[in-house]
Design an enzyme around this catalytic site. Sequence first.
Site, PDB file in Angstrom:
ATOM      1  N   GLY A  50       0.782  -1.205  -0.156  1.00 48.61           N
ATOM      2  CA  GLY A  50       0.046   0.058   0.018  1.00 48.61           C
ATOM      3  C   GLY A  50       0.789   1.347  -0.061  1.00 48.61           C
ATOM      4  O   GLY A  50       0.280   2.493   0.030  1.00 48.61           O
ATOM      5  N   CYS A  51       2.279   1.283  -0.112  1.00 54.19           N
ATOM      6  CA  CYS A  51       3.087   2.333  -0.229  1.00 54.19           C
ATOM      7  C   CYS A  51       3.787   2.105  -1.388  1.00 54.19           C
ATOM      8  O   CYS A  51       3.957   1.009  -2.155  1.00 54.19           O
ATOM      9  CB  CYS A  51       4.191   2.167   0.830  1.00 54.19           C
ATOM     10  N   GLU A  52       3.943   3.459  -1.946  1.00 52.21           N
ATOM     11  CA  GLU A  52       4.545   3.383  -3.293  1.00 52.21           C
ATOM     12  C   GLU A  52       5.885   3.321  -3.175  1.00 52.21           C
ATOM     13  O   GLU A  52       6.538   2.567  -4.043  1.00 52.21           O
ATOM     14  CB  GLU A  52       4.281   4.903  -3.988  1.00 52.21           C
ATOM     15  N   SER A  53       6.675   3.807  -2.045  1.00 51.93           N
ATOM     16  CA  SER A  53       7.996   3.291  -1.740  1.00 51.93           C
ATOM     17  C   SER A  53       7.925   1.990  -1.144  1.00 51.93           C
ATOM     18  O   SER A  53       7.028   1.665  -0.579  1.00 51.93           O
ATOM     19  CB  SER A  53       8.447   4.669  -0.949  1.00 51.93           C
ATOM     20  N   GLY A 121       0.224   5.639   2.198  1.00 50.86           N
ATOM     21  CA  GLY A 121       1.221   4.858   2.485  1.00 50.86           C
ATOM     22  C   GLY A 121       1.415   4.839   3.890  1.00 50.86           C
ATOM     23  O   GLY A 121       1.631   3.779   4.502  1.00 50.86           O
TER      24      GLY A 121
END
Length: 134
Positions: A50-53, A121
């Site tokens: 759920g985090c882009e990073s 995120g």
Amino acid sequence: MNLPAEAVTALEAFQNAPGWEQRARLLMQWGERLPALSDVDMCDANRVHGCESQVWLVGELQDGHWRFKANSDARLIRGLVALLLARVNGLSAADLQQVDLADWFNQLGLGRQLSQSRSNGLNAVLQRMNELAG
């Protein structure tokens, strides 16, 4: 709710920072202070989805209080995660559920800098903490 000592330190530092540039510098410094996670901890099972990073999170219960460690491959996210850890480390599972992420970052003066994806995120990280503590 009582703030952990580290959260109070963060709050004072950020509230005394006169402008966004100083807060951005502080944010990076907080991220750099995060202890590195071991290769064992940086496995897929500890990755927060759920985090882009990429963000990795591990937690352990010590005497009824949660201690989390985390890291990210993105500098800005590392700083934001470090501030989230300052807010939640040492809390009980019940207190952890009461943490208001948006309110915390607004108090730090960072609320406006949280884009939708960063906010999502960080919420995913907090949600994962609650799952671990559940």
